[in-house]
Scaffold this motif. Sequence first.
Motif, PDB file in Angstrom:
ATOM      1  N   GLU A 115     100.668  21.601  20.150  1.00 39.85           N
ATOM      2  CA  GLU A 115      99.267  21.848  19.602  1.00 39.85           C
ATOM      3  C   GLU A 115      99.430  23.442  19.339  1.00 39.85           C
ATOM      4  OE1 GLU A 115      95.202  22.161  21.905  1.00 39.85           O
ATOM      5  OE2 GLU A 115      95.931  20.101  21.618  1.00 39.85           O
ATOM      6  N   GLN A 116      98.517  23.794  18.149  1.00 38.23           N
ATOM      7  CA  GLN A 116      98.323  25.416  17.986  1.00 38.23           C
ATOM      8  C   GLN A 116      97.420  25.978  18.975  1.00 38.23           C
ATOM      9  OE1 GLN A 116      99.826  27.057  15.775  1.00 38.23           O
ATOM     10  NE2 GLN A 116     100.952  25.401  14.784  1.00 38.23           N
ATOM     11  N   LEU A 117      97.948  26.962  19.680  1.00 39.51           N
ATOM     12  CA  LEU A 117      97.165  27.659  20.634  1.00 39.51           C
ATOM     13  C   LEU A 117      97.052  29.159  20.070  1.00 39.51           C
ATOM     14  CD1 LEU A 117      98.976  26.525  23.792  1.00 39.51           C
ATOM     15  CD2 LEU A 117      97.043  25.508  22.911  1.00 39.51           C
ATOM     16  N   GLN A 118      95.559  29.593  20.279  1.00 38.07           N
ATOM     17  CA  GLN A 118      95.103  30.887  20.087  1.00 38.07           C
ATOM     18  C   GLN A 118      95.582  31.957  20.922  1.00 38.07           C
ATOM     19  OE1 GLN A 118      93.929  31.133  16.984  1.00 38.07           O
ATOM     20  NE2 GLN A 118      93.697  28.808  16.526  1.00 38.07           N
ATOM     21  N   ILE A 119      96.681  32.254  21.173  1.00 41.26           N
ATOM     22  CA  ILE A 119      97.257  33.168  22.199  1.00 41.26           C
ATOM     23  C   ILE A 119      98.430  34.013  21.534  1.00 41.26           C
ATOM     24  CG2 ILE A 119      96.604  31.750  24.085  1.00 41.26           C
ATOM     25  CD1 ILE A 119      99.650  30.913  24.322  1.00 41.26           C
ATOM     26  N   ASN A1798      79.549  26.741  17.872  1.00 41.43           N
ATOM     27  CA  ASN A1798      80.513  27.247  16.846  1.00 41.43           C
ATOM     28  C   ASN A1798      81.181  28.369  16.927  1.00 41.43           C
ATOM     29  OD1 ASN A1798      79.940  24.714  15.460  1.00 41.43           O
ATOM     30  ND2 ASN A1798      78.044  25.659  14.650  1.00 41.43           N
ATOM     31  N   ASP A1799      81.861  28.709  18.192  1.00 45.89           N
ATOM     32  CA  ASP A1799      82.510  29.932  18.496  1.00 45.89           C
ATOM     33  C   ASP A1799      83.615  30.049  17.595  1.00 45.89           C
ATOM     34  OD1 ASP A1799      80.540  30.491  20.024  1.00 45.89           O
ATOM     35  OD2 ASP A1799      81.602  29.533  21.825  1.00 45.89           O
ATOM     36  N   ALA A1800      84.180  31.505  17.266  1.00 43.42           N
ATOM     37  CA  ALA A1800      85.143  31.718  16.571  1.00 43.42           C
ATOM     38  C   ALA A1800      86.449  31.327  17.290  1.00 43.42           C
ATOM     39  CB  ALA A1800      85.362  32.992  16.195  1.00 43.42           C
ATOM     40  N   PRO A1801      87.317  30.693  16.767  1.00 44.02           N
ATOM     41  CA  PRO A1801      88.888  30.410  17.574  1.00 44.02           C
ATOM     42  C   PRO A1801      89.452  31.658  18.088  1.00 44.02           C
ATOM     43  CG  PRO A1801      89.129  30.026  15.340  1.00 44.02           C
ATOM     44  CD  PRO A1801      87.689  30.543  15.324  1.00 44.02           C
ATOM     45  N   GLN A1802      88.791  32.509  18.854  1.00 44.92           N
ATOM     46  CA  GLN A1802      89.563  33.597  19.254  1.00 44.92           C
ATOM     47  C   GLN A1802      89.508  33.651  20.521  1.00 44.92           C
ATOM     48  OE1 GLN A1802      88.517  37.192  17.019  1.00 44.92           O
ATOM     49  NE2 GLN A1802      89.862  38.557  18.055  1.00 44.92           N
ATOM     50  N   LEU A1803      90.421  33.840  21.553  1.00 44.24           N
ATOM     51  CA  LEU A1803      90.396  34.101  22.911  1.00 44.24           C
ATOM     52  C   LEU A1803      89.969  35.490  23.301  1.00 44.24           C
ATOM     53  CD1 LEU A1803      90.879  32.823  25.708  1.00 44.24           C
ATOM     54  CD2 LEU A1803      93.176  33.609  25.525  1.00 44.24           C
ATOM     55  N   LEU A1804      90.610  36.511  22.903  1.00 45.85           N
ATOM     56  CA  LEU A1804      90.495  37.922  23.266  1.00 45.85           C
ATOM     57  C   LEU A1804      89.607  38.495  22.353  1.00 45.85           C
ATOM     58  CD1 LEU A1804      94.081  38.933  24.338  1.00 45.85           C
ATOM     59  CD2 LEU A1804      92.350  37.655  25.514  1.00 45.85           C
ATOM     60  N   MET A1805      89.021  39.637  23.130  1.00 48.48           N
ATOM     61  CA  MET A1805      88.188  40.403  22.125  1.00 48.48           C
ATOM     62  C   MET A1805      88.791  41.557  21.310  1.00 48.48           C
ATOM     63  SD  MET A1805      84.843  41.186  24.747  1.00 48.48           S
ATOM     64  CE  MET A1805      84.091  42.085  23.259  1.00 48.48           C
ATOM     65  N   ASP A1806      88.392  41.814  20.257  1.00 54.31           N
ATOM     66  CA  ASP A1806      88.699  43.048  19.684  1.00 54.31           C
ATOM     67  C   ASP A1806      88.635  44.043  20.161  1.00 54.31           C
ATOM     68  OD1 ASP A1806      89.950  44.179  17.401  1.00 54.31           O
ATOM     69  OD2 ASP A1806      88.361  43.940  15.849  1.00 54.31           O
ATOM     70  N   THR A1807      89.744  44.927  20.589  1.00 55.39           N
ATOM     71  CA  THR A1807      89.479  46.248  21.057  1.00 55.39           C
ATOM     72  C   THR A1807      89.567  47.383  20.356  1.00 55.39           C
ATOM     73  OG1 THR A1807      92.003  46.034  21.114  1.00 55.39           O
ATOM     74  CG2 THR A1807      90.845  45.518  23.192  1.00 55.39           C
ATOM     75  N   LYS A1808      89.883  46.881  18.798  1.00 55.75           N
ATOM     76  CA  LYS A1808      89.929  47.953  17.913  1.00 55.75           C
ATOM     77  C   LYS A1808      88.434  47.958  17.075  1.00 55.75           C
ATOM     78  CE  LYS A1808      94.886  47.881  17.244  1.00 55.75           C
ATOM     79  NZ  LYS A1808      96.087  47.791  16.314  1.00 55.75           N
ATOM     80  N   HIS A1809      87.592  47.169  17.675  1.00 54.05           N
ATOM     81  CA  HIS A1809      86.228  46.975  16.666  1.00 54.05           C
ATOM     82  C   HIS A1809      85.625  48.238  16.761  1.00 54.05           C
ATOM     83  CE1 HIS A1809      82.349  45.516  15.031  1.00 54.05           C
ATOM     84  NE2 HIS A1809      81.943  46.048  16.149  1.00 54.05           N
ATOM     85  N   THR A1810      84.934  48.921  15.840  1.00 54.65           N
ATOM     86  CA  THR A1810      84.293  50.016  15.824  1.00 54.65           C
ATOM     87  C   THR A1810      82.817  49.602  15.314  1.00 54.65           C
ATOM     88  OG1 THR A1810      86.188  51.511  15.568  1.00 54.65           O
ATOM     89  CG2 THR A1810      83.992  52.443  15.199  1.00 54.65           C
ATOM     90  N   PHE A1811      81.865  49.922  16.004  1.00 53.53           N
ATOM     91  CA  PHE A1811      80.542  50.022  15.456  1.00 53.53           C
ATOM     92  C   PHE A1811      80.180  51.040  14.448  1.00 53.53           C
ATOM     93  CE2 PHE A1811      79.934  48.611  19.943  1.00 53.53           C
ATOM     94  CZ  PHE A1811      79.763  47.174  19.489  1.00 53.53           C
TER      95      PHE A1811
END
Length: 1841
Positions: A115-119, A1798-1811
């Motif tokens: 199975e495809q895992l989002q890791i 309807n969450d995004a299939p992403q386990l971890l948060m984006d640490t590079k996101h900049t407001f």
Amino acid sequence: MASDYNPYCKFTRVWIPDQDDVWKAAEITRDYKEGEAVLHLQLEDGTPLEYQVGPKSNALPFLRNPDILVGENDLTALSYLHEPAVLHNLKVRFLESNNIYTYCGIVLVAINPYEQLQIYGEEVITAYSGQNMGDMDPHIFAVAEEAYKQMARDEKNQSIIVSGESGAGKTVSAKYGMRYFATVGGSSSDANVEEKVLASNPIMEAIGNAKTTRNDNSSRFGKYIQIGFSRHYHIIGANMRTYLLEKSRVVFQAEDERNYHIFYQLCASASLPEFKDLGLTSAEDFTYTSFGENIFIEGVNDAEDFTKTREAFTLLGIKESSQSSIFKIMASILHLGNVEIISERDGESCHVGRNDVHLQHFCRLLGVEVKQMDHWLCHRKLATASETYVKTMSSRQANNARDALAKHIYARLFDWIVEHINKALHTSTKQHSFIGVLDIYGFETFEVNSFEQFCINYANEKLQQQFNSHVFKLEQDEYMKEDIPWTLIDFYDNQPCIDLIEARLGILDLLDEECKVPKGTDQNWAQKLYKQHSSSGHFQKPRMSNTSFIIIHFADKVEYQCEGFLEKNRDTVYEEQINILKASQFPLVADLFQDKADVSSSKPSKVNVRSLKTVPKVPNKEHRKTVGHQFRSSLHLLMDTLNATTPHYVRCIKPNDFKEAFSFDSRRAVQQLRACGVLETIRISAAGYPSRWTYPDFFSRYRVLMKKSDLTSADKKQVCKNLLETLIKEPDMFQFGKTKIFFRAGQVAYLEKLRTDRFRSACIKIQKTVRGWLQRVRYRRVRRAAVGLQRYGRGYLARRYAEFLRQNRAALICQKQYRMVRERRSYLRTRWAVVTIQAYARGMFTRRIFWEFMLHHKAMVVQKHVRGWLQRKKFRRARDAAVIIQCAFRRMQAKRQLKQLKIEARSAQHLKKLNTGMENKIVQLQRKMDEQSKELKTQNEQLVTVNVSLGSEVTKLQKQLEQVRSQQPDGGRLASLQDELERLREELQDAHAHRKRMEEEHGSEKLSLTQRVEELERENALLKTEKEELNRRIQQQSSNSAVEVSSASLETELNQERERYQNLLKEFSRLEQRYDNLKEEMSLNKFHPGHQRNPSNQSSLESDSNYPSVSTSEVGDTEDSIPLVDEMGVEKAAMDISLFMKLQKRVRELETERKRLQVNLDKMEELAKRKGPEPKSPTPDVEAADLAYNNLKRQELETENKKLKNDLNELRKSIAERASQDSSSNELQDSYNLLLSQLKSATEELDARKEEVLILRTQIVSNAELQEKSERIESEVDGGLNHSKEPVDKEEALKAYHGLCESKNNLQDWCLLNEDGELGLAYQGLKQVARLLEAQLQTQTRQHRDELEALHTQIELLKDDIEKKQELLNHMSSLSPEAKVEYSVQQELTRLTNNNLDLKELVEKLEKNERKLKKQLRIYMKKVQELEAAQAAAQTRNSKQELIRQVTLQRKEKDFEGMLEYLKEDEALLIKTLITDIRPSTVSTTVPCLPAYILFMCIRHADYINDDQKVESLLTSTINAIKKVLKRNNDDFEMMSFWLANSSRLLHCLKQYSGEEAFMTQNTAKQNEHCLKNFDLAEYRQVLSDLSIQIYQQLIKVAEGIVQPMIVSAMLESESIPSLAGVKPMGYRNRSSSMDTDADGPTTYTLQGLIRQLSQFNTIMRDHGMDPEIVGQVVRQLFHCINAFTLNNLLLRKDVCSWSTGMQLRYNTSQLEEWLRANNLFQSKASATLEPIIQAAQLLQVKKKTSQDAEAICSLCTALTVQQIVKILNLYTPLNEFEERVTVSFIRNIQNILQERNDAPQLLMDTKHTFPVLFPYTPSALSLETMHIPASLGLDFLIRV
């Protein structure tokens, strides 16, 4: 171990063998004693079992680990290390937690989930980058990071060995490992080597992978990829070696299998134009691709995969022509398989069918002659010592030769592709080190095992030997490092098995020897094997076969079939066919089959290009190497490479044979665990000291077993030693190292048992004490109840006795009284009889006299009543007549009064709500009713007159009749007269009836009209109310909703545009930094040693050009500037101002659009906030909205009035029709006509009044403005005089009065409401007066309400205080005297503590204020000293100039204009002093952002003198200097903060003094005078804005770089709440060689350290005068970083997912929130970024059992995704045996509830996101002319103007 400890006691859980599940859990039900033959067990389903135990047959079963150890990340952390424990732990992690990775010592066990895992995303790579291996959950990225770190630290080559069965996921694991290296070790140049390395994967999968029954993408070859790194540890190249390609798959596939993917990809793309000449059709049409009968793979699109393959070829630099040749060769192989060879009749010869299309396609595609290939496909050449002759072949031999040719072509093409991939990945740069990734087949055993399985298992034997020796060496190194006595561990050595295969006269030697024999056969080779190796312990001969043999491998026994071994080992291809291919007209085909024997010696070993085997030398058969010999040589070379590196092992496990997602087959898993060496690792670890604890962890875990005196000892190490020597009696069961304690297998479980027993005994003691206390309380309660019962019982008995005595005394009294009564009754009876006789006698005489009197009296009474009745009857008749008259009169008066009251009610209440027309109509209707009533009275009087006249006529007629009768006594005449009289009487009655009917009709009509009018009034009032409510809602919605929606949409679009723009700026900065780095490298060309991990990630500011650069998006949008940039070059183009202006055209347009949107947004916000009176100058939009509203209102009123008019006309018509229809009485019709005429006259009179009102209205309108002005002045005067008296009343009155004035100004609208609008003016005035009164009344009511609420609040507070004091008093009264004293002391202490805290806060505030005042005093003193020094210098300078030029003295009298003058040649000195050499500390005591003010004052002077060159030069130099400073200090947060504050302030100054109206609203008059006069610096403002954004991004990067190492340690690992966290047994991975092994250990950070760092950032930014909004955005970004890193680490670490960590985490987040509040940053939205981690902490703490808990969790965790919630629940780990694990059913329940999300299939948060950053405009309140420049800056050359 203690001598009395028996592990096989009751309730102990064990593992027993099972046929289906391999191992089954059971529990001992009876203590086992040594020597007993039966162990009594109970299975998990409750079934009892007697397990036979014997010293030889069945040993004692394996013990189970405690539940707290189940599900561990590392199998070596298990206390009992054996096969069932390993299997159970893997199964629990795989099925319950969905964790596919588990450590087993140095091995990573990877189970294929199917199975495809989002890791595997970029965020996961970032999370694992730089982390120690034991800190995070097991992952392939952790192994790759370990290899990368060891390579960088030890400067030694590394290898990652990935092995496993087909379908276990080896290829995917190797691919993800390479992806990790490509991401972390990205190349520093533009060669994109990492992309090429990844691009080789689709090519190798296409040509080397195929579908099998076990795997849809099975690698049919082994490969070893070396990824080369430079000294800076960037990828510079790669090299690939391949092993044992499965060539037989080219010509044959088993059922439900496929050939190599490339063939199906070609057939799927055959319809493309460039592949028309290949002659391909569907794969079903070709023999080589249709053996498996299924040419498709579910979920795979071969055409799309072929596109990816071609793209990969292109990326690796393989030309289109070469690709075309490759595809032709592939297609030719398919055509070759379809060539039909027809057998001759003799069976010894054959031929190819005439005009065979596939043969023609084959020859055409390979460029060879058809005739030659046709001939040599059916013939062969035999060479003897004397001659050579041609021999025919049978059809079977020809088919075999054809298939051998196809396999040979494919193998040569495979080697050619691998060689060219290596050339594409090769680099000329010297390779410093490498990491190798070995993707090789695992141990295989099938029902029929042939030569391929033999080679694969031989390779696995070699790898297992290397693995065992490496594990043994690591164990030995660990013991030696810790000074543990080392004893040799006996581990399985498979060298005898390897010798059996590869030694002299081994299996391979005998196979090669048999291949040299001309007539060698598989049977002869088998007989030689039986003869040579029958005595070997690893070789066996099957009983039922003479053509097979058995080898006992390390994993299992495998039986090999000898058939085909010789043929596959020879790999025979006929020379004639190869010679034809050598003569091909296509160079690539010819090169494939050229001899390359000297390729290894002719080329240096830098390229390192090796394939599976070398090309055989066909002419000299003696020197041809067999396949077995080649494989043995390449395997030895591989082992030499692996032995020279540090290996890392990944063992892939296939959980089931059906490719079902998360399905675990225990039997299959155990087979693979035995085969891959995992259990051997466990056995080696278990043979020594598998459990290891550090001294602090051991002390923390088992301190409950220590004495109280030991806990206070400072030497924790000695305490641990003393404890173990006390608990475990056998010294061999543990060893003390330098930093760790080593335990034998099972000892940790024994310690856990002791710890549990200690806890259990403590619990029992607590329970005993509590139960004793409860029983004592119960006894006291029972005793108190018994005493009470006794007391009440005795009292009851005493009361009964007293009652008995009372009853005895009462009985005596009763007897006495009874006897007395009896005698008295006898006497009274006698006396009564006598008296009765006397009474009867006397009564008889008396009655006689009485009856005589009664007769007279009754006669008088009858007379009296008759007379009274007659008088009463007369009185009642008179009274009734009077009452009727009074009622009629009073009714008439009441009606009149009711009408008057109705008129007054309508005029006072309803007419206020109705419009003018309605009021007019109601008055008319009332008049009409009054007139009708008057007319009715007139008609009644007329009817009475008629009746009187008729009565007189009747009287006359009667008299005449009597006369006639007297004159004519004739009877007939009399009868006729009587008839006539009767007729007249009937007519009279009819007239009376008609009159009554008319009166009733008139009354009913009047009543109906009255009801209709009332209904119309109610309906009009209701409609009026609804209309006003709707208008109010429409106006409110039009003003609020429109503003909110438009502002929200505008803000969203603005943020998106801002974010895109800032991302472009960031990308441009990165590209410019790379450009600068390349220039520096070219200029320096110097070697810099050291480990720089990712210098490519460092971004800097813009380059050192004379003018700022342009972003790439702007250049792309301006098409006409691109050729100019190409012609002039990048540097010249950056220096050319005109070209720069042209390139920024698009930016200006975007900025203009942004400003317009911002202005609209501001306007909308102002409209939304404005609640007071309308502004003096409303906008056209507001006026249009008001006008539209008034028009709508007027139209509605006009429509309503028209409707009322129509109703009135209908009423008139109905009355007229009724009057006209009734023709019985002409007088009644005349009365109705008279009523209508009166109504018309009233209407005419109303029209006259209308004209008069219009004249008055014009006069009022003309005087409205004058009255408004005068009243406004009076109100202002009154407001100034009575400002302190009733301000609320005045304000309300003024509002009402202004409303009155506005209504007077808008009288025209009121007049247009309907045609009868003359009453509107009068009622409008009444309304405004009522509004004034209402405002005053509301104000008084509000004041009264506020006072009442305040009084109620005081009453409630007093009540609460009284209740608290009452409770305290009750509590005190219930206490004993000693408790009262203690309680009072405690209360006093609490009160004093609160007082002390209040005083402490007051002292802190005073101290803070004192420090602030002292600081200001120092600043002022310094300013005074500098001012005095400046004045002295000025006086000296003036005195010197006095003799020369006296006019200079007059300049002091002139006011300064806030400008600074400097010479052109001093510009460099100005920039150097203010920017280049300045330090933030030198201006810390001055005005914040002083350099920005000074620079702007210089710009003002240049603008003042209209010197455009000076302005341009100064701004350009300033921007470039700031960039240089920040580039030089790219890691200095203070410098970044300082220049961000100054850049933004300079930008604000350019806006504030630009002269634009939008920026001048908050300026003073003096500041407006200082605006720029000559130049528009809007373009420079944009440049400064871009510079500020870049500085902000760099500031965030620096701050995150400082904070990031502190986050995980401070938020998750430090104990903010002491003694809360527990310690669990850890495994081998916490001894990772990549961890810091210094004496002091790794650096740890606490939460207080993190908060101090944040406070330092905040202090620096505020001290430098940074805008609070920007400070809030920086803090928000940092809090997002803290949240992202904390949550990501939490999601990847099982050891921190516990209740105690949740408690610590919640406390830490609350401390951060408290810090925000303390620093006034809570409104910066920073706290919202912590919501995910707060919810994660709450999730760790909440109850997780029932469905209600699941629903509560789903409603609680709204900021977490479904994957994150499930992951945390899966990772949740109890720290002791008293906690419970989260069940699988509970997690499934959570997933079912949250499936609608309807969450995004992403386990971890984006640490590079900049407001996106926003620089709000904040004008300065400082006056430029008062600005003081300190003398310490050395700016004496500046002259104040």
